[in-house]
Design a protein around this motif. Structure first.
Motif, PDB file in Angstrom:
ATOM      1  N   MET A 132      41.027  58.715  32.342  1.00 60.78           N
ATOM      2  CA  MET A 132      40.323  58.244  32.837  1.00 60.78           C
ATOM      3  C   MET A 132      41.685  57.196  34.005  1.00 60.78           C
ATOM      4  N   PRO A 133      41.981  56.837  35.044  1.00 57.44           N
ATOM      5  CA  PRO A 133      42.871  55.668  35.741  1.00 57.44           C
ATOM      6  C   PRO A 133      42.279  54.974  35.576  1.00 57.44           C
ATOM      7  N   ILE A 134      43.252  53.724  35.004  1.00 61.60           N
ATOM      8  CA  ILE A 134      42.572  52.565  35.883  1.00 61.60           C
ATOM      9  C   ILE A 134      41.892  52.379  37.349  1.00 61.60           C
ATOM     10  N   THR A 135      40.599  51.712  36.829  1.00 59.80           N
ATOM     11  CA  THR A 135      40.064  51.405  38.212  1.00 59.80           C
ATOM     12  C   THR A 135      38.771  50.099  37.971  1.00 59.80           C
ATOM     13  N   ASP A 136      38.495  49.707  39.265  1.00 59.86           N
ATOM     14  CA  ASP A 136      38.356  48.309  38.722  1.00 59.86           C
ATOM     15  C   ASP A 136      36.844  48.658  38.386  1.00 59.86           C
ATOM     16  N   GLY A 137      35.760  47.195  38.446  1.00 63.14           N
ATOM     17  CA  GLY A 137      34.292  46.807  38.207  1.00 63.14           C
ATOM     18  C   GLY A 137      33.760  47.706  39.492  1.00 63.14           C
ATOM     19  N   ASN A 138      34.352  47.706  40.379  1.00 64.94           N
ATOM     20  CA  ASN A 138      33.657  49.041  41.666  1.00 64.94           C
ATOM     21  C   ASN A 138      33.996  50.167  41.518  1.00 64.94           C
ATOM     22  N   GLY A 139      34.785  50.462  40.898  1.00 70.80           N
ATOM     23  CA  GLY A 139      35.669  51.795  41.076  1.00 70.80           C
ATOM     24  C   GLY A 139      36.509  52.379  41.655  1.00 70.80           C
ATOM     25  N   VAL A 140      37.019  51.225  41.695  1.00 67.18           N
ATOM     26  CA  VAL A 140      38.180  51.098  42.974  1.00 67.18           C
ATOM     27  C   VAL A 140      39.585  51.405  42.441  1.00 67.18           C
ATOM     28  N   PRO A 141      40.220  52.337  42.201  1.00 69.06           N
ATOM     29  CA  PRO A 141      41.776  52.439  41.809  1.00 69.06           C
ATOM     30  C   PRO A 141      42.208  51.045  41.686  1.00 69.06           C
ATOM     31  N   VAL A 142      43.578  50.942  40.646  1.00 71.40           N
ATOM     32  CA  VAL A 142      43.659  50.054  40.434  1.00 71.40           C
ATOM     33  C   VAL A 142      45.328  50.323  40.383  1.00 71.40           C
ATOM     34  N   LEU A 143      46.371  49.448  41.218  1.00 71.33           N
ATOM     35  CA  LEU A 143      47.782  50.295  40.605  1.00 71.33           C
ATOM     36  C   LEU A 143      48.374  49.412  40.114  1.00 71.33           C
ATOM     37  N   LEU A 144      49.685  49.775  40.046  1.00 70.22           N
ATOM     38  CA  LEU A 144      50.450  48.453  39.433  1.00 70.22           C
ATOM     39  C   LEU A 144      50.883  47.495  40.448  1.00 70.22           C
ATOM     40  N   ASP A 145      51.543  48.495  41.509  1.00 69.33           N
ATOM     41  CA  ASP A 145      52.131  47.462  42.219  1.00 69.33           C
ATOM     42  C   ASP A 145      51.121  46.382  43.036  1.00 69.33           C
ATOM     43  N   ASP A 146      49.479  46.277  42.428  1.00 72.66           N
ATOM     44  CA  ASP A 146      48.508  45.744  43.158  1.00 72.66           C
ATOM     45  C   ASP A 146      47.749  45.073  41.875  1.00 72.66           C
ATOM     46  N   LEU A 147      48.836  45.027  40.740  1.00 72.42           N
ATOM     47  CA  LEU A 147      47.567  44.718  39.936  1.00 72.42           C
ATOM     48  C   LEU A 147      47.639  43.308  39.828  1.00 72.42           C
ATOM     49  N   PHE A 148      48.617  42.668  39.784  1.00 76.68           N
ATOM     50  CA  PHE A 148      48.726  41.258  39.137  1.00 76.68           C
ATOM     51  C   PHE A 148      48.648  39.915  40.768  1.00 76.68           C
ATOM     52  N   GLU A 149      48.108  40.839  40.866  1.00 74.46           N
ATOM     53  CA  GLU A 149      47.441  40.030  42.604  1.00 74.46           C
ATOM     54  C   GLU A 149      45.704  40.049  42.784  1.00 74.46           C
ATOM     55  N   HIS A 150      45.233  41.565  41.872  1.00 72.91           N
ATOM     56  CA  HIS A 150      44.108  41.474  41.786  1.00 72.91           C
ATOM     57  C   HIS A 150      42.961  39.823  41.423  1.00 72.91           C
ATOM     58  N   PRO A 151      42.016  39.977  42.278  1.00 76.90           N
ATOM     59  CA  PRO A 151      41.619  38.288  41.848  1.00 76.90           C
ATOM     60  C   PRO A 151      40.795  38.293  40.656  1.00 76.90           C
ATOM     61  N   ARG A 152      40.418  39.261  39.824  1.00 78.96           N
ATOM     62  CA  ARG A 152      39.770  39.252  38.861  1.00 78.96           C
ATOM     63  C   ARG A 152      41.096  38.935  37.518  1.00 78.96           C
ATOM     64  N   VAL A 153      42.607  39.789  37.471  1.00 79.02           N
ATOM     65  CA  VAL A 153      43.239  39.681  36.834  1.00 79.02           C
ATOM     66  C   VAL A 153      44.032  37.623  36.518  1.00 79.02           C
ATOM     67  N   ARG A 154      43.971  37.515  38.434  1.00 80.57           N
ATOM     68  CA  ARG A 154      44.458  36.128  38.852  1.00 80.57           C
ATOM     69  C   ARG A 154      43.735  35.641  37.689  1.00 80.57           C
ATOM     70  N   ARG A 155      42.396  35.153  38.135  1.00 82.66           N
ATOM     71  CA  ARG A 155      41.201  34.273  37.162  1.00 82.66           C
ATOM     72  C   ARG A 155      41.463  34.662  35.826  1.00 82.66           C
ATOM     73  N   LEU A 156      41.468  35.697  35.113  1.00 85.74           N
ATOM     74  CA  LEU A 156      41.596  35.750  33.617  1.00 85.74           C
ATOM     75  C   LEU A 156      43.260  35.362  33.076  1.00 85.74           C
ATOM     76  N   PHE A 157      44.038  35.253  34.374  1.00 88.81           N
ATOM     77  CA  PHE A 157      45.686  34.922  33.224  1.00 88.81           C
ATOM     78  C   PHE A 157      45.329  33.383  33.557  1.00 88.81           C
ATOM     79  N   ARG A 158      44.598  32.585  34.971  1.00 91.06           N
ATOM     80  CA  ARG A 158      44.819  31.692  35.051  1.00 91.06           C
ATOM     81  C   ARG A 158      43.514  30.886  33.814  1.00 91.06           C
TER      82      ARG A 158
END
Length: 714
Positions: free
Chosen positions: A681-707
Motif C-alpha cells: 500500500m502506498p501512503i494516501t490520506d483519509g480521502n484516499g489521495v496519494p501523499v508524496l514526500l514532497d508535499d508531506l509536511f505541507e499537508h494540513p493534517r500533518v501540520r495540525r498534528l505537528f502543532r
C-alpha cells in the motif's frame, strides 16, 4: 481462549527428557491461559535431530548425551566465551592428562597477554581410549571491549577461540535521555516522492530525515527492514521474509544518485530518464506497489550504470568494500547470480552447498555477474550511509532507526550460505494464544544454537554489525527470540512444537557490543507475553522496550494511563502490524477481519461492540485530561492519542506517517498471505489521495498534528 486442535502427544521417555534438557529443549511449557502443556515426543526428537543429535531411540539418546559430555573435554579451548566488561571468567583448557598447556590472549590491538593458570584440580575424564585433564585459566577482568583471540597449545595440538568482551550496558546519549526525542515511523517503500521509481528509496529516506528535523523537530526515522530480496521476480513483498539479513535490497537504490551516472554519455542519461518515467507515473496514484515491474525497470538501468567506468578512487573504494566483506559477500553475490540464472527453477544438486567445487567453478565462469551483485550492495551501503549522514547534518540526535527482522526465507541466500548454522527442517513460530488458536509457523529457519556457538557466533555478529554500521538505532523485531524460540518441525502443525532456549547472554551481549561500537541505541520489540525477568534483563543491558498504546492495558482490559508506562521504551500509538489509527477508531479493522474470516467463532456484532468499548475507554480518559474537547473529530482523537503517548515517561516516541496523513489502509494483516495485499500500500490520506514526500509536511493534517506534538512537548 479458543480451544486449539488436540495433538496426539506420546509422552517423552526419561532418556529423551534428559537429552532435551541438556540441549535446552523444552519438554513442557505454559500456555497463554496458564495451563501446563506437554510437548510431544515427536516434536522434541525433531528439534534434537535438527541440532545434529541422534534421538531416535532411548539408547541413541543415552549415547548422544554421553557424546555431549565428552565433546567439552575433546576441545582444547571453547570456541567462544562471552563476558561482560570487568568480569573475570574461568576458561577450561583440555589436554591429554599430564601434558602441558600454554595459553595466551591476543587482543584486537595486537597486544599479547599471558593468561594466569588457576589452582583448580578437576578429576580427569576417560574419553574413548584416552584420559583428558583440565587446566583452568583466568580471563582477566581488565580487558577492553572487543573480540580477542585465545591461542592455546599442547603437545601436538593447537587451537583458537574467542573471548568476547561486551559492555554492561548500551550507552544512550545524554541528549536522548534528557530530551526524550520523538521521531517518524514509516514503511519506506510506501512513501514516494516525485523522483521515486514507484517505490520509496534511500534518497527519499535522506530527504525525510532532513525534512522531519527541519519541519517537525523529529530526531529519528524508524523504517522497515531493508534486507535483501530475490534478485529476479517474483519478489517477496514482505520485508520481514528476506533472502538475507546481512545484505540489502537494491530496490531501494536511487539510480540517479550513483556517482557514475553524471559521467554517462548524454544518450545513455536520456535513456535512464526515459526508463524512470514509467514507474514515476505511478507515484501519484493509489495503486498497489508492483515490486516486480519496478525491479525490471530499475535493474535494467542499474546494469547500464554498472558497465560505466569508475574513477580510480571510486574503484578503490569498491575494492575496499569487497575486501572488508570477504567471503560472505562473495557467497551472497554468487547465490544471487545462480538464482538469477535459474529464475525460479530447481538448482542442480551440485550447487546446493556454497563450499562445493561446482559452485567455485560456476563463480569463476560467471565472475562478471557475481561482481555486479557485489556492486549493488556497495551502492546500497553508500546510499544508506548518505541518509544517516544527512540526518546527522540536519541535527537529528539519532537519525535512521533500522529494523532487524526475525529470520530469513528458507530458500534464500542466508539459508544457503549459513546452512551449517541453521536448524534444518525447522520453522520458528509461536504456540497457540488468544489471537491465534492454531499457533503460528513463520517459515523461517532458526539459528542452530550448538552450531552457532561452534562458529563463535561470527555469522550472528556480522549480521548485527551490518545492521548498525550506518544507523543511529536498531530495532529488533521479536526480541524474545534472543531468549527462546518456538520450533515447529517440518510436517507438524504449529501447535505441535517445542521451545528451544538459546544463550541470551551471548546474543544480547554481542548486540550490545556491536551497537556500542557503532554508536547506536537498541530497541527490542517486546510486545505480547514476555516474562518479567526478560524485560528486566534487557533493561539492565541498556536495551529499550516497546510500548504500543492499544496493547498497554490492565488485566481487566482498561487502558493503562500514560504515567504508568515504562520509561525505557519506544512508545507509539500503533505499529505496522495494526491498522492505522483512523481505521482503528472507525472500527474498520473489525469489518476487515470479518471479511477475511479472521474473527473466529465470535459474531461481528460482538467484535464491534468490544472495539467500541476499547475506543470509548480511551476517549473518556482523554476528555477527562483535556487532550480532546467534547466536539471532537477523528483528527482530534489521533492528536489526543499522540498527546497520550508523549505524556508518558517513555524515552522515545514514534509517530506513524500513516496516522499523520489519515491513512485508512493497513500495511499488513497478520495471519494473511494472498487474502490481503500486505506490504503493497502506498501512503494516501483519509480521502484516499496519494501523499508524496514532497508535499508531506505541507499537508494540513500533518501540520495540525505537528502543532499538537509541539504543544505537548512544551
Amino acid at each position: 481462549m479458543i480451544d486449539a486442535p488436540e495433538v496426539e502427544r506420546e509422552a517423552p521417555s526419561d532418556a529423551l527428557v534428559a537429552l532435551a534438557r541438556a540441549c535446552k529443549v523444552s519438554v513442557e511449557y505454559y500456555a497463554i491461559d496458564g495451563t501446563q502443556v506437554q510437548c510431544s515426543a515427536a516434536a522434541i526428537r525433531a528439534a534434537l535431530t535438527a541440532m545434529g543429535l541422534d534421538a531416535s531411540s532411548d539408547p541413541a539418546c543415552e549415547r548422544s548425551l554421553a557424546a555431549l559430555e565428552d565433546q567439552e573435554w575433546l576441545r582444547l579451548v571453547p570456541p567462544v566465551t562471552v563476558v561482560v566488561e570487568g568480569e573475570t571468567r574461568e576458561l577450561p583448557v583440555h589436554v591429554i592428562d599430564g601434558e602441558p598447556a600454554e595459553v595466551a590472549l591476543r587482543l584486537e590491538s595486537g597486544e599479547v597477554r599471558d593468561m594466569e593458570q588457576l589452582d583448580r584440580w578437576v578429576p580427569p575424564r576417560d574419553v574413548g581410549a584416552q584420559t583428558f585433564g583440565r587446566a583452568t585459566f583466568e580471563v582477566p577482568g581488565d580487558l577492553p571491549l572487543g573480540w580477542h583471540l585465545v591461542e592455546a597449545e599442547t603437545t601436538g595440538r593447537r587451537a583458537r577461540g574467542y573471548v568476547v568482551v561486551t559492555p554492561a550496558q548500551v550507552t544512550v546519549p545524554s541528549e536522548v535521555r534528557e530530551h526524550r526525542p520523538w521521531g517518524l515511523t514509516v514503511q519506506l517503500y510506501s512513501l514516494r516522492s516525485e523522483r521515486s521509481w514507484g517505490i520509496g528509496d534511500l534518497s527519499d529516506l535522506a530527504d525525510l530525515c532532513a525534512l522531519g528535523k527541519a519541519r517537525g523537530e523529529a530526531d529519528f526515522v524508524l523504517i522497515n527492514p531493508l534486507h535483501a530480496t530475490e534478485p529476479v521476480p517474483p519478489i517477496t513483498n514482505s520485508p520481514y521474509l528476506p533472502t538475507s539479513k546481512r545484505y540489502m535490497s537494491p530496490l531501494y537504490i536511487r539510480v540517479e544518485d550513483i556517482a557514475e551516472v553524471a559521467y554517462l554519455p548524454s544518450q545513455q542519461r536520456a535513456l535512464l530518464a526515459w526508463e524512470a518515467e514509467r514507474p514515476q507515473r505511478t507515484n501519484d496514484t493509489d495503486e498497489q506497489l508492483d515490486r516486480n515491474a519496478i525491479w525490471r525497470l530499475k535493474s535494467a538501468a542499474l546494469e547500464e550504470v554498472f558497465r560505466a567506468p569508475r574513477s580510480a578512487g571510486r574503484e578503490a573504494l569498491f575494492e575496499q568494500f569487497c575486501i572488508r566483506e570477504g567471503s560472505a559477500l562473495e557467497d551472497f553475490a554468487t547465490w544471487c547470480a545462480i538464482a538469477e540464472a535459474h529464475r525460479g527453477l530447481p538448482w542442480p544438486a551440485e550447487l546446493e552447498s556454497p563450499t562445493s567445487p561446482a559452485v567455485a567453478a560456476w563463480r569463476d565462469e560467471h565472475a562478471d555477474r557475481v561482481l555486479y551483485h557485489a556492486w549493488l550492495q556497495w551502492i546500497c551501503e553508500e546510499q544508506l550511509a548518505s541518509a544517516q549522514a544527512t540526518a546527522d547534518r540536519a541535527g537529528m540526535s539519532i537519525g535512521v532507526m533500522i529494523d532487524l527482522a526475525v529470520g530469513v526465507h528458507p530458500e534464500g541466500a542466508d539459508a544457503w550460505s549459513y546452512q551449517r548454522v541453521l536448524a534444518q527442517g525447522m520453522s520458528m513460530g509461536a504456540p497457540p494464544d488468544f489471537y491465534n488458536a492454531l499457533g503460528q509457523s513463520w517459515s523461517i529457519p532458526p539459528w542452530q544454537p550448538r552450531a552457532l556457538e561452534a562458529a563463535a557466533y561470527l555469522p550472528f555478529r556480522d549480521m548485527v554489525r551490518a545492521a548498525v554500521r550506518n544507523a543511529g538505532a536498531l530495532r529488533i523485531d521479536h526480541v524474545l527470540g534472543m531468549f527462546r524460540q518456538w520450533w515447529v518441525p517440518e510436517g507438524h502443525t504449529p501447535v505441535d512444537g517445542a521451545y528451544v532456549y538459546v544463550d541470551h547472554e551471548a546474543l544480547i551481549g554481542i548486540i550490545a557490543l556491536e551497537a556500542e561500537r557503532a554508536g547506536a541505541i537498541v530497541i527490542g520489540e517486546d510486545l505480547g507475553t514476555v516474562e518479567p525477568w526478560v524485560r528486566e534483563y534487557l533493561h539492565g543491558r541498556g536495551i529499550l522496550g516497546t510500548s504500543i498504546a492499544w496493547f498497554e492495558r490492565h488485566d481487566d482490559g482498561a487502558p493503562r494511563v500514560p504515567e504508568d508506562y515504562r520509561a525505557d521504551t519506544l512508545a507509539a500509538v500503533t505499529t505496522h502490524d495494526l491498522p492505522p489509527t483512523g481505521a482503528y477508531l472507525a472500527g474498520e479493522h473489525v469489518r476487515l477481519r470479518d471479511e477475511l474470516g479472521m474473527l473466529g467463532e465470535g459474531s461481528v456484532e460482538d467484535a464491534q461492540a468490544e472495539a467500541e468499548r476499547e475506543r470509548q475507554a480511551f476517549i473518556d480518559i482523554m476528555l477527562e485530561r483535556g487532550w480532546i474537547l467534547g466536539d471532537y473529530n477523528e483528527e482530534d482523537l489521533i492528536a489526543g492519542l499522540h498527546r497520550w503517548v508523549l505524556s508518558s515517561p517513555a524515552m522515545l516516541t514514534g509517530v506513524a506517517i500513516t496516522d499523520a496523513v489519515g491513512e485508512r489502509r493497513a500495511q499488513n494483516m497478520p495471519g494473511t498471505d494472498t487474502e490481503y495485499p500486505n506490504w503493497c500500500m502506498p501512503i494516501t490520506d483519509g480521502n484516499g489521495v496519494p501523499v508524496l514526500l514532497d508535499d508531506l509536511f505541507e499537508h494540513p493534517r500533518v501540520r495540525r498534528l505537528f502543532r499538537a506534538i509541539k504543544s505537548s512537548r512544551g
